[in-house]
Design an enzyme around this catalytic site. Structure first.
Site, PDB file in Angstrom:
ATOM      1  N   ARG A 123      -9.478   7.879  -1.278  1.00  0.00           N
ATOM      2  CA  ARG A 123     -10.465   8.306  -0.281  1.00  0.00           C
ATOM      3  C   ARG A 123     -11.340   9.414  -0.826  1.00  0.00           C
ATOM      4  O   ARG A 123     -10.927  10.167  -1.721  1.00  0.00           O
ATOM      5  CB  ARG A 123      -9.756   8.794   0.987  1.00  0.00           C
ATOM      6  CG  ARG A 123      -8.983   7.722   1.716  1.00  0.00           C
ATOM      7  CD  ARG A 123      -8.449   8.264   3.029  1.00  0.00           C
ATOM      8  NE  ARG A 123      -9.508   8.428   3.989  1.00  0.00           N
ATOM      9  CZ  ARG A 123      -9.754   7.579   4.985  1.00  0.00           C
ATOM     10  NH1 ARG A 123      -8.995   6.526   5.177  1.00  0.00           N
ATOM     11  NH2 ARG A 123     -10.750   7.799   5.810  1.00  0.00           N
ATOM     12  N   HIS A 167       1.003   6.228   1.725  1.00  0.00           N
ATOM     13  CA  HIS A 167       1.763   7.195   2.534  1.00  0.00           C
ATOM     14  C   HIS A 167       2.931   7.836   1.794  1.00  0.00           C
ATOM     15  O   HIS A 167       3.516   8.796   2.269  1.00  0.00           O
ATOM     16  CB  HIS A 167       2.171   6.563   3.856  1.00  0.00           C
ATOM     17  CG  HIS A 167       0.954   6.277   4.688  1.00  0.00           C
ATOM     18  ND1 HIS A 167       0.003   7.245   4.921  1.00  0.00           N
ATOM     19  CD2 HIS A 167       0.510   5.155   5.282  1.00  0.00           C
ATOM     20  CE1 HIS A 167      -0.979   6.717   5.635  1.00  0.00           C
ATOM     21  NE2 HIS A 167      -0.705   5.445   5.867  1.00  0.00           N
ATOM     22  N   HIS A 192      -3.731  -4.539   7.666  1.00  0.00           N
ATOM     23  CA  HIS A 192      -3.889  -3.395   8.560  1.00  0.00           C
ATOM     24  C   HIS A 192      -3.045  -3.574   9.827  1.00  0.00           C
ATOM     25  O   HIS A 192      -3.280  -4.489  10.603  1.00  0.00           O
ATOM     26  CB  HIS A 192      -5.343  -3.120   8.971  1.00  0.00           C
ATOM     27  CG  HIS A 192      -5.525  -1.691   9.399  1.00  0.00           C
ATOM     28  ND1 HIS A 192      -5.958  -0.710   8.550  1.00  0.00           N
ATOM     29  CD2 HIS A 192      -5.250  -1.075  10.562  1.00  0.00           C
ATOM     30  CE1 HIS A 192      -5.969   0.444   9.170  1.00  0.00           C
ATOM     31  NE2 HIS A 192      -5.541   0.254  10.401  1.00  0.00           N
ATOM     32  N   HIS A 236      -5.663   3.477  -1.641  1.00  0.00           N
ATOM     33  CA  HIS A 236      -7.010   3.810  -1.159  1.00  0.00           C
ATOM     34  C   HIS A 236      -7.353   5.208  -1.664  1.00  0.00           C
ATOM     35  O   HIS A 236      -6.788   6.196  -1.198  1.00  0.00           O
ATOM     36  CB  HIS A 236      -7.014   3.764   0.381  1.00  0.00           C
ATOM     37  CG  HIS A 236      -8.359   4.002   0.977  1.00  0.00           C
ATOM     38  ND1 HIS A 236      -8.592   3.900   2.335  1.00  0.00           N
ATOM     39  CD2 HIS A 236      -9.562   4.329   0.433  1.00  0.00           C
ATOM     40  CE1 HIS A 236      -9.854   4.157   2.586  1.00  0.00           C
ATOM     41  NE2 HIS A 236     -10.465   4.428   1.447  1.00  0.00           N
ATOM     42  N   GLU A 244     -11.001  -9.416   2.829  1.00  0.00           N
ATOM     43  CA  GLU A 244      -9.723  -9.065   3.458  1.00  0.00           C
ATOM     44  C   GLU A 244     -10.022  -8.897   4.941  1.00  0.00           C
ATOM     45  O   GLU A 244     -10.887  -8.100   5.326  1.00  0.00           O
ATOM     46  CB  GLU A 244      -9.142  -7.777   2.872  1.00  0.00           C
ATOM     47  CG  GLU A 244      -7.807  -7.423   3.550  1.00  0.00           C
ATOM     48  CD  GLU A 244      -7.054  -6.280   2.879  1.00  0.00           C
ATOM     49  OE1 GLU A 244      -7.136  -6.150   1.631  1.00  0.00           O
ATOM     50  OE2 GLU A 244      -6.390  -5.525   3.610  1.00  0.00           O
ATOM     51  N   GLU A 264      -8.533   0.238  -3.145  1.00  0.00           N
ATOM     52  CA  GLU A 264      -9.407   0.259  -1.960  1.00  0.00           C
ATOM     53  C   GLU A 264     -10.352   1.438  -2.099  1.00  0.00           C
ATOM     54  O   GLU A 264      -9.909   2.554  -2.426  1.00  0.00           O
ATOM     55  CB  GLU A 264      -8.579   0.450  -0.685  1.00  0.00           C
ATOM     56  CG  GLU A 264      -7.680  -0.714  -0.360  1.00  0.00           C
ATOM     57  CD  GLU A 264      -6.818  -0.449   0.858  1.00  0.00           C
ATOM     58  OE1 GLU A 264      -5.996  -1.315   1.169  1.00  0.00           O
ATOM     59  OE2 GLU A 264      -6.946   0.617   1.488  1.00  0.00           O
ATOM     60  N   ARG A 282      -7.137  12.599   0.475  1.00  0.00           N
ATOM     61  CA  ARG A 282      -6.087  13.131   1.354  1.00  0.00           C
ATOM     62  C   ARG A 282      -4.691  12.620   0.984  1.00  0.00           C
ATOM     63  O   ARG A 282      -3.708  13.237   1.294  1.00  0.00           O
ATOM     64  CB  ARG A 282      -6.392  12.819   2.819  1.00  0.00           C
ATOM     65  CG  ARG A 282      -6.273  11.358   3.164  1.00  0.00           C
ATOM     66  CD  ARG A 282      -6.393  11.142   4.655  1.00  0.00           C
ATOM     67  NE  ARG A 282      -7.746  11.361   5.144  1.00  0.00           N
ATOM     68  CZ  ARG A 282      -8.213  10.774   6.245  1.00  0.00           C
ATOM     69  NH1 ARG A 282      -7.431  10.007   6.959  1.00  0.00           N
ATOM     70  NH2 ARG A 282      -9.454  10.987   6.634  1.00  0.00           N
ATOM     71  N   THR A 304      -8.295   3.542   8.186  1.00  0.00           N
ATOM     72  CA  THR A 304      -9.528   2.752   8.176  1.00  0.00           C
ATOM     73  C   THR A 304      -9.720   2.072   9.531  1.00  0.00           C
ATOM     74  O   THR A 304      -8.953   1.200   9.908  1.00  0.00           O
ATOM     75  CB  THR A 304      -9.463   1.692   7.058  1.00  0.00           C
ATOM     76  OG1 THR A 304      -8.992   2.327   5.873  1.00  0.00           O
ATOM     77  CG2 THR A 304     -10.823   1.086   6.805  1.00  0.00           C
ATOM     78  N   ASN A 357       0.858  -1.186   0.000  1.00  0.00           N
ATOM     79  CA  ASN A 357       0.000   0.000   0.000  1.00  0.00           C
ATOM     80  C   ASN A 357       0.896   1.239   0.000  1.00  0.00           C
ATOM     81  O   ASN A 357       1.669   1.449   0.941  1.00  0.00           O
ATOM     82  CB  ASN A 357      -0.900  -0.039   1.240  1.00  0.00           C
ATOM     83  CG  ASN A 357      -1.846   1.145   1.289  1.00  0.00           C
ATOM     84  OD1 ASN A 357      -1.427   2.277   1.067  1.00  0.00           O
ATOM     85  ND2 ASN A 357      -3.105   0.895   1.583  1.00  0.00           N
TER      86      ASN A 357
HETATM   87  N1  PXP Z   1      -5.826  -3.116   3.954  1.00  0.00           N
HETATM   88  C1  PXP Z   1      -6.795  -2.176   3.993  1.00  0.00           C
HETATM   89  C2  PXP Z   1      -8.144  -2.542   3.485  1.00  0.00           C
HETATM   90  C3  PXP Z   1      -6.531  -0.872   4.469  1.00  0.00           C
HETATM   91  O1  PXP Z   1      -7.511   0.041   4.496  1.00  0.00           O
HETATM   92  C4  PXP Z   1      -5.227  -0.559   4.887  1.00  0.00           C
HETATM   93  C5  PXP Z   1      -4.918   0.820   5.368  1.00  0.00           C
HETATM   94  O2  PXP Z   1      -5.136   1.728   4.353  1.00  0.00           O
HETATM   95  C6  PXP Z   1      -4.252  -1.559   4.803  1.00  0.00           C
HETATM   96  C7  PXP Z   1      -4.583  -2.837   4.357  1.00  0.00           C
HETATM   97  C8  PXP Z   1      -2.817  -1.300   5.168  1.00  0.00           C
HETATM   98  O3  PXP Z   1      -2.716  -0.967   6.519  1.00  0.00           O
HETATM   99  P1  PXP Z   1      -1.317  -0.490   7.078  1.00  0.00           P
HETATM  100  O4  PXP Z   1      -1.007   0.814   6.428  1.00  0.00           O
HETATM  101  O5  PXP Z   1      -1.572  -0.365   8.548  1.00  0.00           O
HETATM  102  O6  PXP Z   1      -0.310  -1.532   6.736  1.00  0.00           O
END
Ligand code: PXP
Length: 240
Positions: free
Chosen positions: A44, A9, A190, A42, A150, A69, A48, A100, A6
């Protein structure tokens, strides 16, 4: 287990100065060179971090599997139908949240969930619902045509190393097996990091882990390529 990275960030950092650095596409190319299974973003409602132009550019790249996402809204459905990502993970979304928080309530919006799974599935998009390890939510997903869930690993991650870890882990494992008995394939994500990810190997047949924050945080110190490679090895269960 496969690793989906992901990259939200990277965009968070970029947007902090409103410019173009760090460049999202460079991050995607590095992840691609590490042969990750998916690039996860994601989009959003408030944009953001990841923006529409980012997902469009990622989608154009050959041999990059985009896992989008998104919230279960009409706006996002239209974007997904136009963009046709390889996979869509439907997540809950609240404006004020930092990230999330908790899984989607599929039970409370089952008709809509069915519609999204069917409409996206008909376009060849692999649909998953991001849910808590809750058998009632899984039963609801089984009434849709989504091939995947998931599982939200946030509680496991937050309790890792505490007295509650065993309980949250068993909940995850039980939920994964429960879903698999319906023929639903299971991803997870997550809050997973370089320490807590190893227990995911104790859950049978997890397909893919989606991991963002810990990889990008480590990349600050060791570089993205190294951070991704280290996590990929942990997912593949080789020693670093
Ligand atoms: N999976 C989903 C569905 C999420 O919403 C997120 C956070 O955006 C993640 C995985 C990844 O989470 P993390 O950034 O804590 O690894």
């Amino acid at each position: 287990m496969l690793l989906g990275v992901n990259i939200d960030h990277i965009a968070t950092l970029r947007n902090a100065r409103g410019g173009v650095e760090p460049d999202i596409m460079t991050a995607v190319r590095i992840c691609k060179s590490c042969e990750v299974a998916s690039i996860t973003t994601h989009l959003r409602e408030d944009r953001r971090h990841i923006k529409d132009a980012d997902v469009e550019a990622i989608r154009m790249l050959p041999r990059v599997r985009l896992n989008l996402e998104m919230a279960m809204t009409d706006e996002m459905l239209n974007i997904a139908l136009k963009l046709k990502p390889h996979a869509v993970c439907i997540v809950p979304e609240k404006r004020q949240e930092l990230t999330t928080e908790g899984g989607l309530d599929v039970i409370g919006q089952l008709d809509r969930a069915k519609l999204f799974a069917q409409t996206l599935g008909e376009k060849g998009i692999e649909v998953s619902f991001f849910i808590d390890p809750d058998i009632h939510q899984i039963s609801a997903v089984s009434k849709t045509s989504a091939p995947f869930i998931e599982l939200h690993t946030g509680k496991y991650a937050n309790t890792f190393g505490t007295d509650e870890e065993a309980q949250s882990f068993e909940l995850l494992k039980g939920a994964a097996i429960f879903a698999q008995n319906f023929g639903i394939k299971v991803n997870a994500g997550h809050g997973l990091n370089y320490n807590n990810v190893s227990r995911m190997h104790e859950i049978p047949d997890l397909v893919e882990l989606n991991i963002g924050h810990s990889i990008i945080a480590r990349a600050v110190f060791v570089g993205l390529e190294q951070a991704v490679k280290e996590m990929k090895i942990l997912c593949e269960r080789k020693k670093v």
